[in-house]
Each structure stands twice: as structure tokens, then as C-alpha cells.
Design an enzyme around this catalytic site. Structure first.
Site, short mmCIF file in Angstrom:
data_model
loop_
_atom_site.label_atom_id
_atom_site.label_comp_id
_atom_site.label_asym_id
_atom_site.label_seq_id
_atom_site.Cartn_x
_atom_site.Cartn_y
_atom_site.Cartn_z
N GLY A 76 0.57 -0.88 0.20
CA GLY A 76 0.19 -0.44 0.01
C GLY A 76 0.66 0.56 -0.16
N HIS B 59 9.12 5.85 5.52
CA HIS B 59 8.22 6.77 6.46
C HIS B 59 7.64 5.78 7.36
CE1 HIS B 59 5.41 6.48 3.23
NE2 HIS B 59 4.30 6.56 3.76
P1 AMP Z 1 1.96 5.41 2.19
O1 AMP Z 1 0.75 5.14 1.49
O2 AMP Z 1 2.34 4.61 2.96
O3 AMP Z 1 2.54 5.76 1.33
O4 AMP Z 1 1.89 6.70 3.06
C1 AMP Z 1 1.66 7.90 2.50
C2 AMP Z 1 1.24 8.82 3.30
O5 AMP Z 1 1.27 9.93 2.98
C3 AMP Z 1 -0.77 9.00 3.27
O6 AMP Z 1 -1.26 8.87 4.32
C4 AMP Z 1 -0.80 10.36 2.48
O7 AMP Z 1 -1.88 10.88 3.27
C5 AMP Z 1 0.45 11.10 3.26
N1 AMP Z 1 0.52 12.51 2.40
C6 AMP Z 1 0.68 13.00 1.25
N2 AMP Z 1 1.55 13.55 0.94
C7 AMP Z 1 1.80 14.23 1.82
C8 AMP Z 1 1.62 15.67 2.13
N3 AMP Z 1 2.01 16.51 1.49
N4 AMP Z 1 1.94 15.60 3.65
C9 AMP Z 1 1.10 15.39 4.45
N5 AMP Z 1 1.56 14.17 4.20
C10 AMP Z 1 0.99 13.34 2.84
#
Ligand code: AMP
Ligand code: ZN
Length: 112
Positions: free
Chosen positions: A91, A98
Site C-alpha cells: 500500500g 515513512h
Molecule cells: P503510504 O501510502 O504508506 O505511502 O503513505 C503516504 C501517506 O502520505 C498518506 O497517508 C498520505 O496521506 C500522506 N501524504 C501525502 N502527501 C502528504 C503531504 N504533503 N503532507 C502530509 N502527508 C502527506
């Protein structure tokens, strides 16, 4: 890495609600929160995914940082969830390593 959204957050080029800073890492609020508390913990250097993380000390520091952020958010006793989505089946949508820290409500198992 230019073009990487979380590198740009780390560089201060994209606004984010940064809640905690540490040596080589930071925590900020997820833009699309999936729980009352939803933080992302990132290394400030670019690492694409957990598969690319060569340094076990860095990984340990990230998890300890997430644990400390959870405690500071008042989540330690009730509990919380720490997640590292990795590659498409995991996912992962942002390819800068992160850790998700989710808390403030009961979590479900198994995850979707
Ligand atoms: P993943 O799907 O594990 O790669 O998580 C990526 C996460 O990054 C998602 O929960 C998004 O909502 C979050 N996200 C994407 N862009 C930003 C942003 N500019 N600031 C904060 N969160 C973000
Ligand atoms: Zn990056």
C-alpha cells in the site's frame, strides 16, 4: 532527492505540520488522517522504502522516535499502531521511507 514530496517536506519546501524533530528525522501530521492522531515519521535523507534501508540503527531510531512521539501525544497507555507500508502490495504510495503512527481510536485486525 528532487521531486520527492517527503524530501521537500524535510527541506521545508512544502508546508507540513511538523510536530517533532530529531537527529536526521522528523514527524509531521498526515495530510489525510486515518485516525485522530496520524503522524508520519521520516528520515530526512532519501530512502525509497523499507527494502532500501541498509542501516538497522536508522530503522531502530525511527521506531524509537515513533514510540516517543506516541508517548508525547498521550497515546502510550491506550495504545497505537505503527505501520510501514512497503511497495505496491503493502500500500505504499509515497516512495520515501515513512512510519505511520496511528492512534486515538481502537484499531482493527486484520488490516485491510
Ligand atoms: P503510504 O501510502 O504508506 O505511502 O503513505 C503516504 C501517506 O502520505 C498518506 O497517508 C498520505 O496521506 C500522506 N501524504 C501525502 N502527501 C502528504 C503531504 N504533503 N503532507 C502530509 N502527508 C502527506
Ligand atoms: Zn525523499
Amino acid at each position: 532527492m528532487s521531486g520527492c514530496i517527503f524530501c521537500r517536506v524535510a527541506a521545508g519546501e512544502i508546508p507540513a505540520e511538523i510536530v517533532k524533530r530529531g537527529e536526521g528525522m522528523l514527524a509531521f501530521t498526515d495530510i489525510s488522517p486515518q485516525a485522530p492522531t496520524h503522524l508520519l515519521i521520516i528520515p530526512t535523507i532519501h530512502i525509497g522504502s523499507l527494502n532500501d534501508a541498509k542501516d538497522p540503527t536508522l530503522l531502530g531510531n525511527l521506531v524509537a522516535f515513533a514510540r516517543d512521539a506516541a508517548r508525547e501525544a498521550g497515546l502510550a497507555t491506550r495504545g497505537y499502531r505503527v505501520v510501514i507500508n512497503t511497495n505496491p502490495d503493502g500500500g505504499q504510495t509515497v516512495f520515501h521511507l515513512h512510519v505511520h503512527l496511528l492512534g486515538g481510536r481502537p484499531m482493527h485486525w486484520p488490516p485491510g
